[in-house]
Design an enzyme around this catalytic site. Structure first.
Site, PDB file in Angstrom:
ATOM      1  N   GLN A   1       0.815  -1.218   0.000  1.00 29.42           N
ATOM      2  CA  GLN A   1       0.000   0.000   0.000  1.00 29.42           C
ATOM      3  C   GLN A   1       0.850   1.270   0.000  1.00 29.42           C
ATOM      4  O   GLN A   1       0.327   2.370   0.093  1.00 29.42           O
ATOM      5  CB  GLN A   1      -0.938  -0.010   1.202  1.00 29.42           C
ATOM      6  CG  GLN A   1      -1.955  -1.143   1.150  1.00 29.42           C
ATOM      7  CD  GLN A   1      -2.831  -1.196   2.384  1.00 29.42           C
ATOM      8  OE1 GLN A   1      -2.771  -0.353   3.266  1.00 29.42           O
ATOM      9  NE2 GLN A   1      -3.669  -2.234   2.462  1.00 29.42           N
TER      10      GLN A   1
ATOM     11  N   HIS B   1      -1.185   0.252   5.425  1.00 26.49           N
ATOM     12  CA  HIS B   1      -1.753   1.324   6.259  1.00 26.49           C
ATOM     13  C   HIS B   1      -0.787   2.486   6.493  1.00 26.49           C
ATOM     14  O   HIS B   1      -0.492   2.856   7.619  1.00 26.49           O
ATOM     15  CB  HIS B   1      -2.255   0.756   7.583  1.00 26.49           C
ATOM     16  CG  HIS B   1      -3.456  -0.120   7.437  1.00 26.49           C
ATOM     17  ND1 HIS B   1      -4.272  -0.437   8.495  1.00 26.49           N
ATOM     18  CD2 HIS B   1      -3.988  -0.750   6.352  1.00 26.49           C
ATOM     19  CE1 HIS B   1      -5.254  -1.232   8.078  1.00 26.49           C
ATOM     20  NE2 HIS B   1      -5.100  -1.428   6.771  1.00 26.49           N
TER      21      HIS B   1
ATOM     22  N   GLU C   1     -15.431   4.736   8.739  1.00 24.41           N
ATOM     23  CA  GLU C   1     -15.987   5.793   9.585  1.00 24.41           C
ATOM     24  C   GLU C   1     -15.811   7.186   8.988  1.00 24.41           C
ATOM     25  O   GLU C   1     -14.736   7.520   8.482  1.00 24.41           O
ATOM     26  CB  GLU C   1     -15.284   5.819  10.951  1.00 24.41           C
ATOM     27  CG  GLU C   1     -15.508   4.615  11.817  1.00 24.41           C
ATOM     28  CD  GLU C   1     -14.862   4.770  13.189  1.00 24.41           C
ATOM     29  OE1 GLU C   1     -14.952   3.820  13.986  1.00 24.41           O
ATOM     30  OE2 GLU C   1     -14.257   5.843  13.467  1.00 24.41           O
TER      31      GLU C   1
ATOM     32  N   TYR D   1     -10.733   8.292  18.993  1.00 26.62           N
ATOM     33  CA  TYR D   1     -11.752   7.722  18.109  1.00 26.62           C
ATOM     34  C   TYR D   1     -11.796   6.192  18.142  1.00 26.62           C
ATOM     35  O   TYR D   1     -12.435   5.578  17.297  1.00 26.62           O
ATOM     36  CB  TYR D   1     -11.577   8.300  16.696  1.00 26.62           C
ATOM     37  CG  TYR D   1     -11.943   9.772  16.748  1.00 26.62           C
ATOM     38  CD1 TYR D   1     -13.230  10.198  16.502  1.00 26.62           C
ATOM     39  CD2 TYR D   1     -11.012  10.732  17.162  1.00 26.62           C
ATOM     40  CE1 TYR D   1     -13.598  11.532  16.627  1.00 26.62           C
ATOM     41  CE2 TYR D   1     -11.366  12.069  17.304  1.00 26.62           C
ATOM     42  CZ  TYR D   1     -12.663  12.455  17.033  1.00 26.62           C
ATOM     43  OH  TYR D   1     -13.025  13.778  17.184  1.00 26.62           O
TER      44      TYR D   1
ATOM     45  N   TYR E   1     -11.272  -9.274   9.400  1.00 21.77           N
ATOM     46  CA  TYR E   1     -11.493  -9.895   8.091  1.00 21.77           C
ATOM     47  C   TYR E   1     -11.807 -11.381   8.215  1.00 21.77           C
ATOM     48  O   TYR E   1     -12.452 -11.975   7.349  1.00 21.77           O
ATOM     49  CB  TYR E   1     -10.282  -9.675   7.189  1.00 21.77           C
ATOM     50  CG  TYR E   1     -10.059  -8.224   6.834  1.00 21.77           C
ATOM     51  CD1 TYR E   1     -11.062  -7.473   6.230  1.00 21.77           C
ATOM     52  CD2 TYR E   1      -8.856  -7.592   7.124  1.00 21.77           C
ATOM     53  CE1 TYR E   1     -10.876  -6.144   5.918  1.00 21.77           C
ATOM     54  CE2 TYR E   1      -8.650  -6.256   6.808  1.00 21.77           C
ATOM     55  CZ  TYR E   1      -9.665  -5.541   6.203  1.00 21.77           C
ATOM     56  OH  TYR E   1      -9.465  -4.211   5.897  1.00 21.77           O
TER      57      TYR E   1
END
Length: 407
Positions: free
Chosen positions: A116, A183, A278, A288, A299
């Site tokens: 990623q 991430h 979100e 949060y 997953y």
């Protein structure tokens, strides 16, 4: 002929309408009709998920303005109407108003491209028209792993449609480093006072992700820094022992969508677990929840942690999606070309393959509609003409820039 030239051969402005009105949408019913991944979880308040579609939904036409581009990650409009784009593998290009990409911009630092990671977001400095300064985020290889970093540079365009980055300087590094490929986040948003918000991820794996709850760690956070990468003196944790002073909010998973609203406030959409994307309005010092409190499941289908969706010490999301949209890229619409969208948030959906339109009532979601584009959407921007521009991607392949207008 260069590799880029081969990629871009034949790329011209396309005028054909590729998609018309979304006839399947029905006012008053949720846009999402698929089964939830966590059906036993209940929202904390009305319209926190699966909000109804609005009574009036514009018919949207799309046209391709640039195609056969490298795999893009982000796009930003330059003052002259051209687009500055980042390619995930590590290149920047300027796209002309005719939809043609110039040569690779020189001076881009080496990025860690894989998984990623890669060259990520780009943003113009508030004084760009006089300074030529830009900021960009990227995955950076380090001696002890890797992480998301932010650099500044002066963009000097040339007559060939390309240009050079001068005075490149890494101004901020997400720490600690971690040897992973997932991430990284991230989005860059300048606030009304010139402050720079930097969103990042928590690196996904079980070992580092718990650091989203730790003030000594830069994983899973929103940062608020100045133009030189320093913590602002009124940040919430500047006086907290062992805390990273750049932190604005904590408890985030993987933030790849962020924008300001009409009041100059930061809003974000983050990748949640399976059934837990979100929408939030991150506020100073607030938590949060991730990974201790979240909607959705792992997953594997197992509960995340203790499987709780609420806790007194953490904030509820303004909105969540189950199943996920896999968000990336976000814009606030304040134009006039699509009047039905005045004041909405536009969110790119990688998984939902289209643009998600959130109609707000104050700080809550009143309605959700969707514009299917049959492609993974990596970024969304509002153009100077009031049209909406979406960047598509294909895994390991090319990208397209699509223009959305009222039909």
């Amino acid at each position: 002929m260069t590799r880029l030239a081969r990629l871009l051969t034949g790329t011209m402005l396309a005028t054909a309408v590729l998609a018309g009105p979304v006839l399947a949408q029905t006012a008053g019913k949720p846009a999402e009709t698929k089964a939830a991944n966590a059906p036993d979880q209940k929202p904390a308040f009305a319209n926190q998920t699966r909000a109804p579609q609005p009574a009036q939904m514009p018919k949207i036409a799309t046209e391709t303005v640039a195609e056969n581009l490298p795999h893009l990650w982000s796009m930003e409009f330059l003052p002259d109407g051209r687009m500055l784009v980042t390619a995930k593998e590590g290149a920047m290009h300027i796209i002309s108003e005719e939809g043609e990409a110039g040569p690779e911009i020189k001076g881009v630092p080496k990025v860690l491209s894989g998984g990623q990671g890669g060259l990520l977001d780009v943003a113009l400095a508030p004084d760009y028209e006089t300074s030529g300064k830009i900021y960009f985020s990227f995955s950076e290889q380090r001696e002890d792993g890797n992480g998301t970093s932010v650099a500044s540079a002066k963009l000097v365009p040339d007559d060939a449609g390309g240009g050079t980055l001068e005075d490149v300087k890494v101004v901020f590094q997400q720490m600690p480093s971690y040897d992973g490929n997932k991430h990284f986040g991230s989005r860059l948003v300048f606030g009304p006072q010139g402050e720079l918000y930097v969103t990042v991820g928590e690196r996904s794996d079980a070992e580092p992700r718990v650091q989203a709850q730790e003030l000594s760690s830069g994983l899973g956070k929103v940062f608020r820094i100045d133009a030189e990468g320093k913590a602002l003196p009124d940040n919430p944790f500047v006086s907290t022992e062992n805390a990273r002073p750049e932190i604005w909010s904590l408890g985030h998973r993987n933030l790849q969508a962020a924008t300001l609203d009409g009041q100059g406030r930061l809003w974000t959409v983050e990748h949640g677990p399976k059934g837990g994307d979100e929408l939030n309005r991150p506020e100073a010092g607030k938590n949060y929840g991730w990974p201790e409190v979240t909607y959705g499941v792992e997953y594997s289908g197992k509960a995340v942690g203790d499987g709780i969706t609420a806790k007194a010490e953490t904030e509820q999301p303004v909105y969540y999606w189950d199943p996920v949209i896999a968000p990336s890229g976000m814009a606030y619409y304040d134009g006039d070309a699509i009047p039905e969208w005045k004041g909405v948030f536009l969110v790119g959906g990688l998984g939902s393959q289209g643009v998600v339109v959130l109609h707000m009532d104050g700080d809550k979601v009143a309605h959700e509609e969707r514009v299917p584009l049959d492609a993974r959407i990596r970024d969304v921007k509002v153009g100077p003409d009031g049209a909406v521009y979406a960047v598509t991607e294909s895994r390991g392949g090319s990208s397209t820039i699509v223009k959305l207008t009222k039909a």
